[in-house]
Design a protein around this motif. Sequence first.
Motif: not given
Length: 267
Positions: A189-191, A252-259, A193-199, A224-227
């Motif tokens: 999911g959203s990680v 395909s393994i999601a690491i995303d707090g369950h999107t 750091g600076p990259r997601i801030e730019g997105v 989980m409502q978190t990055f």
Amino acid sequence: MSTVSQAANDAAPVVLVTAGAAGVGRGIAKAYHEAGWAVHVCDVDEKALATFLDAHPSCGATRADVSDAAAAERVVSEVLDAHGRLDALVNNAGIAGPTGPVEDLDADGFRQCLDVNLIGAFNFTRHAARAMKAAGKGAIINIASNAALFGFPYRAPYAAAKWGLIGLTKTLAMELGPYGVRVNAICPGSVEGPRIEGVIAREAASRGVSPEEVRRTYESQSSMQTFIRAEDVGNMCVYLSSKGGERISGQSIAIDGHTESLSFPVK
């Protein structure tokens, strides 16, 4: 820039991480390094490579653009020449691509997103696969996205490239499995750091809303409502490359707090 450690232990398993000098890639490289692997990274950012080597002088590093087929062959050859083996490849390199309604996107931006995110993975995999097939073992991990599992409004190039990575993963798991090579995708999911801030900033500008509103939407999309953190991705990469993951392939393994959704409110 090309630096190969002379201090690396050639008895250790060897991993190559693309775009491994910063961000998620650095988190992945760090996780392998801490697990005792010999690590080689490539990255297009020479300054990031220098910073990475200052922190990890026993690792190898090469400046390379993953969309350049010749550069990919050169990097893989460099790793094989230095260590005589390649046990894992992590295709992490990716760019966000252009953001906006599909009618406002241009073909060049769309194509560049595919070139880096999808063709880049192909460029490295085709050379790594030869070495792994010859060795009768290996792990290839494609860093996809939760955008490879859902539609993603206003991010058509990115979603298309990441869905393409899932297709590549499934197909190569079938093709390489008989040779002892397993292929998986991780869908973060959203990680943080600076990259997601730019997105977030580009998304906000495209939709005419505040960055805070986009951030709240992103966070609310997962149960989980978190990055997540780069280390979460790195730890899964190490596991999939280890003995514990030796029967896991084609996943395909999601690491995303369950999107739950990547949809945005319609304005």
